[in-house]
Design a protein around this motif. Structure first.
Motif, PDB file in Angstrom:
ATOM      1  N   GLU A 106     -87.851  -2.798  76.816  1.00 33.11           N
ATOM      2  CA  GLU A 106     -89.304  -2.259  77.453  1.00 33.11           C
ATOM      3  C   GLU A 106     -90.350  -2.247  76.707  1.00 33.11           C
ATOM      4  N   ASP A 107     -91.203  -3.597  76.687  1.00 33.87           N
ATOM      5  CA  ASP A 107     -92.023  -4.120  75.165  1.00 33.87           C
ATOM      6  C   ASP A 107     -93.373  -2.989  75.310  1.00 33.87           C
ATOM      7  N   ARG A 108     -93.672  -2.135  73.761  1.00 35.42           N
ATOM      8  CA  ARG A 108     -94.765  -1.415  74.354  1.00 35.42           C
ATOM      9  C   ARG A 108     -95.511  -2.520  74.188  1.00 35.42           C
ATOM     10  N   PRO A 109     -96.678  -1.858  74.763  1.00 36.46           N
ATOM     11  CA  PRO A 109     -97.711  -1.607  75.541  1.00 36.46           C
ATOM     12  C   PRO A 109     -98.566  -2.291  74.707  1.00 36.46           C
ATOM     13  N   TYR A 110     -98.690  -1.481  73.105  1.00 34.04           N
ATOM     14  CA  TYR A 110    -100.073  -2.375  72.475  1.00 34.04           C
ATOM     15  C   TYR A 110     -98.790  -2.399  70.764  1.00 34.04           C
ATOM     16  N   ASP A 111     -99.666  -3.833  70.412  1.00 34.13           N
ATOM     17  CA  ASP A 111     -99.482  -4.428  69.176  1.00 34.13           C
ATOM     18  C   ASP A 111     -99.849  -3.741  67.532  1.00 34.13           C
ATOM     19  N   THR A 112    -100.675  -2.450  67.835  1.00 40.70           N
ATOM     20  CA  THR A 112    -102.005  -2.190  66.788  1.00 40.70           C
ATOM     21  C   THR A 112    -101.070  -0.499  66.215  1.00 40.70           C
ATOM     22  N   SER A 113    -100.831  -0.538  64.894  1.00 40.83           N
ATOM     23  CA  SER A 113    -101.205   1.386  64.579  1.00 40.83           C
ATOM     24  C   SER A 113    -101.492   1.375  63.403  1.00 40.83           C
ATOM     25  N   VAL A 114    -101.175   2.348  63.420  1.00 44.76           N
ATOM     26  CA  VAL A 114    -102.211   2.865  61.941  1.00 44.76           C
ATOM     27  C   VAL A 114    -101.704   3.929  61.259  1.00 44.76           C
TER      28      VAL A 114
END
Length: 743
Positions: free
Chosen positions: A400-408
């Motif tokens: 299941e792909d992560r729904p987000y592509d950005t992380s801090v």
């Protein structure tokens, strides 16, 4: 319990046995075993099972929830109580319930990321997303898969050595699901997915959590399986007293316990033989007390020894001794399939798994592949099954792909060279392509810095990267006098120099033999090195260097250490060859011809026992075709300095104390483990340096040495180290203090 109560209980049980014997034409009592959930408290089930086995009771059906499903599932698959006990005691339970992936499972870029940040938060829909659980449970699941490998061909749990079922809860509807078919490890995993500790587990199109949420003691379901007599083991927590309800989590747990307590009150009266181990002193996460909890279960069960013997007497004579389960180390795989993934290509996924199929593959190799995928943090969840195909199995992975592509991400650091530093990182995946990663580090503190990296990951094919970084610091230059106009110390009336580095790179790299990375690239580098004081009549600075350099370089890297700062085993090598093609400057009239630098570091760590590990290392640096500029000298000194240009760690000296056009270095270190994550550290290093090693024919123009003793802590902030060092040459002690990961 009074003597009258004991007598009454004995008469009731005896009468029950008689009635059951009358009902059963063959006088063969069919016994069901019910194991409740309770987290770490459920390890008491093992002690009860040991006593049941010793009495010769034959278990004909097992029902389990949560930890009861784990213990019950292993027992149903053929393990004896003693074998399960050995597995539990020998296992690293802390590692199984966390997502601590082996360092070797990460790519070089992933290793760098995990060794810079103390906290990473997803950023989605313009807000931070906090983790849904402490652990994804991958390590725990991998262990279940391997332990049940001998029954993977069985997808109907009634056909296991002992028929079995477990309970789980649909996360979206709250409905209870009785699982008695499918892939056994997946069923057990779903039943034991304790909310907040483990992520929900996907089966088909639904998500499931711990069965204890809906039914922690599945008595009615077990009765429907046609058993004559039920032994129930209850390890659930009791309602807490007022004095123990001190936090919000305690109160929420108490409220959740209301319905469970009401349910168990009814079911306890309907259980033929009910056991409640005395384990209230432990919590649901007391896995470190596994031996004590197992012993508590055994002590409770021993009180019912005579009852167990009478139950066994009502069963036909049979061999209740379990055959030892032979661990399966490898399995034949026909192929590999992925389901549910939409973002990442098949070549990327197969490249991460690193399996040569079809063929025979060890479970260790499968686990390494799973860790490789998990450590990318590209997936919200995934599980795999092994589906029987004639003489082999097919490995099917549901992603299941992560729904987000950005992380801090955030980090902190302090050392003697850079002083205080706070790191803020923003990482975005799939910026332009499926397999790319863009990362930007912004570093605040005493020395403002940044690092940007864009990387297209092609695995074993040629990958492409762009990098830009700015680095600065100031440090005392060696204050020893010099009579040579060519020595930079000759020019300075200030002992402090400012060092600025602005670098841009384009490179390509490839992996081979899994652990090696080889790459080549082009580089632009702007170097400014000057005194801090204004010493010229014009009010300007005296410059050590102020030029643009255009270079070509290549590198070879290998790193199999289990930890970068506190390793217990492994080898590393880092080699670099740089060709300086041209420089451009208005400040200096002279131009240099082509020159080269060769630099390499290698080390090997091994452990003599669990408490002592030894690291040995060597380093080499050579500048060929002297450019008559000290910018590219090799600087020896400092402790865990940023690895830029030609700087090399050398204990006993500060960062700019020793510099020359070539050096040879050897080092040795010993780490004594005082307790978990606490170390006493001894270090020593010796170096020979020379400005003209080839002309002189020797590398020992001058020798330096340094020794140190320190204390290190492997903390959630990163390594914390305090080191006292001493050099026989300077006869001056030097302290180093380092806090947090280096960046």
């Amino acid at each position: 319990m009074s003597s009258k109560t004991c007598l009454l209980l004995f008469l009731c049980i005896t009468n029950f046995y008689f009635l059951k014997g009358q009902e059963n034409e063959n006088n063969n009592l069919k016994v069901g075993l019910l194991l409740s959930g309770g987290g770490a408290k459920g390890l008491a089930h093992i002690g009860v099972l040991k006593e049941i086995e010793a009495a010769g009771v034959r278990i004909d059906y097992i029902a389990g929830t949560s930890i009861g499903a784990v213990i019950g599932g292993l027992y149903a698959s053929g393990y004896s109580a003693n074998e399960i006990e050995k597995l539990i005691i020998s296992a690293d339970l802390q590692n199984l319930i966390t997502d601590e992936y082996p360092r070797r499972s990460k790519s070089f870029h992933e290793k760098e990321d995990s060794e810079r940040y103390i906290l990473t938060l997803p950023f989605y829909n313009y807000k931070f997303q906090f983790p849904s659980s402490i652990s994804k449970g991958y390590n725990f699941y991998d262990q279940l898969v391997q332990l049940t490998a001998h029954v993977h061909y069985i997808d109907d749990f009634k056909k296991l050595p002992i028929p079995f079922f477990c309970m789980t809860t649909d996360l979206e509807t709250g409905k209870l699901l009785l699982v008695e078919s499918g892939f056994l490890p997946l069923a057990i995993n779903a039943s034991s997915a304790l909310p907040t500790l483990f992520d929900p587990v996907q089966i088909d199109a639904s998500l499931y959590v711990d069965g204890g949420v809906a039914n922690n003691y599945p008595l009615d379901e077990l009765k429907e399986k046609g058993v004559d007599f039920i032994i129930g083991v209850d390890v659930q927590s009791q309602l807490g007293k007022r004095s123990s309800l001190l936090s919000a989590s305690d109160i929420l747990m108490q409220i959740n316990q209301f319905s469970i307590t009401k349910d168990i009150t009814r079911k306890r009266a309907l259980t033929d033989l009910y056991l409640k181990p005395d384990i209230e002193e432990f919590s649901i996460v007391s896995f470190k007390d596994s031996k004590k909890i197992i012993e508590k279960g055994l002590i409770t069960a021993q009180k019912y020894r005579s009852n167990f013997k009478k139950i066994a007497a009502l069963q036909n004579p049979n061999n209740t001794i379990k055959n030892k389960v032979k661990p399966i180390e490898e399995i034949t795989l026909s192929g590999l399939s992925f389901y549910g993934n939409t973002k990442y290509g098949l070549s990327y996924l197969k490249g991460k798994m690193r399996l040569k199929l079809p063929g025979t593959v060890s479970f260790e190799k499968i686990q390494e592949g799973v860790n490789n995928l998990a450590s990318t943090n590209n997936f919200s969840r995934f599980r795999y099954t092994l589906d029987k195909e004639e003489d082999a199995y097919r490995l099917n992975m549901t992603l299941e792909d992560r729904p987000y592509d950005t992380s801090v991400s955030f980090g902190i650091h302090y050392d003697k060279l850079y002083k205080t530093a706070a790191l803020i990182n923003v990482t975005h995946k799939q910026l332009l392509f499926d397999n790319d990663v863009a990362s930007f580090d912004f570093i605040l503190g005493d020395n403002l810095r940044y690092k940007f990296n864009y990387y297209i990951d092609k695995g074993f094919h040629w990958s492409i990267g762009l990098e830009s970084l700015f680095n600065q610091f100031e440090s005392p230059l060696n204050s020893e006098g010099s009579d040579s106009p060519g020595d930079p110390r000759y020019f300075y009336d200030s002992p402090i120099v400012k060092y600025f580095d602005f670098t841009n790179r384009f490179y390509i790299e490839t992996l081979f033999h899994e652990e090696f990375a080889f790459g080549i690239g082009l580089e632009h580098k702007k170097l400014i090195i000057r005194s801090r004081a204004t010493i010229l009549e014009s009010g300007g600075f005296e410059y050590f260097d102020d030029a643009n350099y255009f270079n070509a370089y290549s590198f070879l890297k290998f790193d199999s250490r289990d930890h970068v700062n506190f390793p217990t085993k492994g080898f590393f090598f880092n080699g670099n060859l740089t060709l300086y093609l041209d420089d451009s400057t208005k400040r200096f009239s002279e131009k240099h011809e082509f020159f080269y630098t060769i630099k390499s570091d290698l080390g090997y760590t091994f452990s003599l026992n669990k408490l002592l590990s030894i690291s040995i290392g060597a380093g080499l640096g050579v500048l060929i075709n002297d450019p008559n500029r000290y910018s590219f000298s090799f600087f020896l000194g400092g402790y865990r300095n940023q690895n830029i240009n030609n700087f090399t760690t050398f204990i006993g000296y500060s960062a700019l104390d020793v510099f020359a056009f070539s050096f040879l270095k050897t080092s040795v270190g010993m780490d004594f483990s005082l307790s978990k994550n606490h170390y006493l550290r001894l270090k020593g290093n010796i170096a020979s340096v020379s400005d003209q090693p080839f002309d002189a024919g020797i590398w020992s123009e001058k020798r330096y040495s340094g020794y140190g003793v320190g204390y290190g802590i492997n903390s959630f902030l990163g390594p914390i180290e305090l080191t006292y060092s001493f050099s026989p040459e300077t006869k001056s002690p030097l302290w180093y203090f380092n806090l947090g990961w280096s960046f």
